[in-house]
Write a protein that holds these residues in place. Structure first.
Motif, mmCIF file in Angstrom:
data_model
loop_
_atom_site.group_PDB
_atom_site.id
_atom_site.type_symbol
_atom_site.label_atom_id
_atom_site.label_comp_id
_atom_site.label_asym_id
_atom_site.label_seq_id
_atom_site.Cartn_x
_atom_site.Cartn_y
_atom_site.Cartn_z
ATOM 1 N N VAL A 170 0.835 -1.217 0.000
ATOM 2 C CA VAL A 170 0.000 0.000 0.000
ATOM 3 C C VAL A 170 0.862 1.256 0.000
ATOM 4 O O VAL A 170 0.560 2.243 -0.678
ATOM 5 N N THR A 171 1.957 1.227 0.782
ATOM 6 C CA THR A 171 2.763 2.439 0.960
ATOM 7 C C THR A 171 3.861 2.595 -0.084
ATOM 8 O O THR A 171 4.512 3.629 -0.143
ATOM 9 N N SER A 172 4.111 1.561 -0.893
ATOM 10 C CA SER A 172 5.177 1.662 -1.899
ATOM 11 C C SER A 172 4.575 1.452 -3.289
ATOM 12 O O SER A 172 3.363 1.341 -3.443
ATOM 13 N N SER A 173 5.470 1.309 -4.248
ATOM 14 C CA SER A 173 4.992 1.120 -5.616
ATOM 15 C C SER A 173 4.771 -0.358 -5.943
ATOM 16 O O SER A 173 4.594 -0.725 -7.092
ATOM 17 N N GLY A 174 4.826 -1.209 -4.944
ATOM 18 C CA GLY A 174 4.591 -2.632 -5.172
ATOM 19 C C GLY A 174 5.762 -3.475 -4.711
ATOM 20 O O GLY A 174 6.832 -2.949 -4.392
ATOM 21 N N LEU A 175 5.533 -4.797 -4.669
ATOM 22 C CA LEU A 175 6.560 -5.712 -4.168
ATOM 23 C C LEU A 175 7.290 -6.367 -5.337
ATOM 24 O O LEU A 175 6.694 -7.135 -6.098
ATOM 25 N N GLY A 176 8.577 -6.072 -5.456
ATOM 26 C CA GLY A 176 9.390 -6.690 -6.487
ATOM 27 C C GLY A 176 10.067 -7.942 -5.974
ATOM 28 O O GLY A 176 9.868 -8.324 -4.816
ATOM 29 N N PRO A 177 10.872 -8.591 -6.812
ATOM 30 C CA PRO A 177 11.558 -9.825 -6.401
ATOM 31 C C PRO A 177 12.432 -9.631 -5.162
ATOM 32 O O PRO A 177 12.514 -10.513 -4.306
ATOM 33 N N GLU A 178 13.090 -8.459 -5.061
ATOM 34 C CA GLU A 178 13.949 -8.214 -3.879
ATOM 35 C C GLU A 178 13.127 -8.148 -2.604
ATOM 36 O O GLU A 178 13.556 -8.605 -1.535
ATOM 37 N N ALA A 179 11.951 -7.541 -2.721
ATOM 38 C CA ALA A 179 11.072 -7.445 -1.553
ATOM 39 C C ALA A 179 10.619 -8.832 -1.110
ATOM 40 O O ALA A 179 10.605 -9.154 0.083
ATOM 41 N N TRP A 180 10.246 -9.672 -2.079
ATOM 42 C CA TRP A 180 9.831 -11.032 -1.732
ATOM 43 C C TRP A 180 10.986 -11.823 -1.133
ATOM 44 O O TRP A 180 10.795 -12.637 -0.224
#
Lengths: 258, 239
Positions: free
Chosen positions: A143-153
């Motif tokens: 919600v607070t960022s531009s989405g979850l990328g591979p690094e986030a996962w």
């Protein structure tokens, strides 16, 4: 039903009803996501200056969602140790201190089996908290960022593993509680181990010290320290929980003067 | 063979002798009451008999086995309340009974019926869904006893089972103990209440100074005979 199955069922019911469990579950599910997101927001707000800003520097740059989830993993690695340590201090120490443990003698379900089941239930419940705590953090991050990328996962996956390792590190405190027969002494030992971990990390021995491994691995000591954590250190850390259960089971087999 | 024999049990806590060669036995179908002053060694003897304390010397047996290491098949026929009972304050009365029955080895299919039966026998129906921590001391004591007998044990040890009970509770526990013994169980109870043990026990053993100093026949003037026995034991020890 086997003795272990019976003990697991009984202990799970008792733990589900316990105030300690309800409080600690709520704290983990609320505080971990809020702290991870709040810490990152604070670091990026520019309102903190001086020594505080230096401490928050790792959270001030990089992908927002990845940083939030990495922070959640760092917090989980320590908070799960403390949560499981406190829980086992209460569930093992208090019945031995007030004599309730005496009722576990002379049962068809052997008391070592009850002790093992108690450890497994507390550990299982803690692991079941790690997943939703990270899930809530991931939802907040989305919600607070531009989405979850591979690094986030990847950060979420490492946080999950670190939370589980941290929870496992709490298991030996069941043995401490059994040996001391005191919940307060066990909490004292827990605080002592946390302080000892700080000293071990300061002198550079953290990569082999199980109580330092999960938090270092999630980046609490910086990228270089995280890279220094190898499979051997992780395996050693993962071995703490089964060894702890084996020790407490042995203690309860030999228990006397209760 | 006695179901609950204790033979020449001796134990010291630091420099204090708690048991000094204590021997007695309870047979199947018999209620044996153990009476004595505070510190006489009653609870220590019961802790030995339930496996909670390994004595420095002497032997204890429950249904033929060492209580500290008894097999689950033997433990399945044993029940006890010595000090705190097998009760969790966070669980309801019925949940505690189901848990206790399960831990005592009752098959899962029988747990429900056994729990309901003992709730009724000890008149706990009104509190069946109440958390144990909300019970009065008397009801909590009845719950503890209920948890110890839900599996219909063949050997039962109860420490001060009526200490917190009102007159109705005393009658209920007395009837329960008597009926278990009539069904063949060996029952050992400790008590301070001489009048009460006179009503329920087949034999009354007097414990003093960590050993059995005699037996009292239930009947008139038990209090006078009890003190005479204790004073005689003291005089013998001083001589």
């Amino acid at each position: 039903m086997t003795a272990l199955g019976t003990a697991l069922r009984v202990e799970a019911l008792a733990w589900r009803r316990s105030t300690v469990q309800r409080l600690s579950t709520a704290l983990v599910l609320v505080l971990v996501p809020l702290a991870a997101v709040g810490l990152t927001a604070l670091a990026r707000s520019g309102t903190v200056v001086g020594a505080g800003a230096a401490k928050l520097e790792p959270y001030a740059t990089g992908d927002l969602a990845t940083t939030q989830l990495a922070a959640a993993g760092q917090i989980l690695s320590v908070s799960m140790l403390i949560a499981v340590g406190f829980a086992l201090a209460a569930t093992f120490g208090q019945p031995l201190a007030d004599g309730r443990a005496g009722a576990c003698f002379g049962l068809a379900t052997p008391r070592p089996t009850i002790a093992a089941a108690r450890c497994l239930v507390v550990l299982g419940r803690a692991l079941a908290c790690v997943v939703p705590a990270l899930g809530i953090t991931a939802a907040l991050a989305a919600v607070t960022s531009s989405g979850l990328g591979p690094e986030a996962w990847a950060a979420a996956g490492r946080g999950l593993a670190a939370g589980m390792l941290g929870a496992g590190l709490g298991v030996p405190f069941a043995a401490v509680a059994t040996a001391t027969r005191s919940p307060l002494a066990t909490v004292g030992a827990l605080i002592g181990v946390v302080a000892l971990t700080q000293m071990v990390v300061l002198v550079g021995g953290g990569s082999w010290f199980p109580y330092a491994v999960p938090s270092l691995w999630t980046g609490m000591g910086g990228a270089e320290a995280a890279a220094g954590i190898g499979p051997a250190g992780l395996l050693l850390t993962a071995a703490v929980a089964p060894v702890g259960i084996a020790v407490v089971t042995r203690q309860w087999h030999r228990l006397t003067d209760v | 063979m006695s179901a609950l024999p204790l033979h020449q049990a001796g134990h010291r806590f630091g420099d204090r002798d708690a048991l000094t060669g204590l021997s007695f036995a309870a047979a199947h179908g018999e209620v044996v009451a153990m009476v004595g002053l505070n510190g006489a060694g009653k609870t220590t003897a019961l802790r030995v008999l339930t496996g909670r304390l390994r004595p420095d010397r002497g032997t204890a047996r429950v249904l033929g086995e060492d209580p500290a290491t008894m097999r689950p098949t033997t433990a399945r026929r044993f029940g006890h309340v010595v000090g705190a009972a097998l009760v969790s304050g966070d669980l309801t009365v019925v949940e505690n009974l189901r848990s206790a029955a399960s831990l005592h080895g009752l098959p899962r299919a029988d747990v429900e019926h056994a729990s309901a039966d003992v709730v009724h026998r000890l008149d706990l129906d009104a509190w069946a869904d109440a958390p144990a921590r909300t019970l009065s001391a008397g009801n909590a004591q009845r719950l503890g006893i209920a948890c110890a007998v839900a599996h219909s044990p063949s050997a039962l040890v109860l420490d001060e089972p009526t200490s917190a009970l009102d007159p109705r509770g005393v009658v209920l526990v007395r009837e329960l103990v008597r009926s278990l013994a009539d069904d063949g169980a060996a029952v050992l109870v400790s008590s301070h209440h001489l009048d009460e043990v006179a009503r329920v026990a087949d034999r009354v053993v007097v414990v003093h100074g960590g050993r059995v100093v005699g037996e009292l026949a239930p009947g008139d003037e038990m209090e006078r005979r009890f003190f005479a026995m204790v004073l005689a034991a003291d005089a013998e020890a001083d001589a």
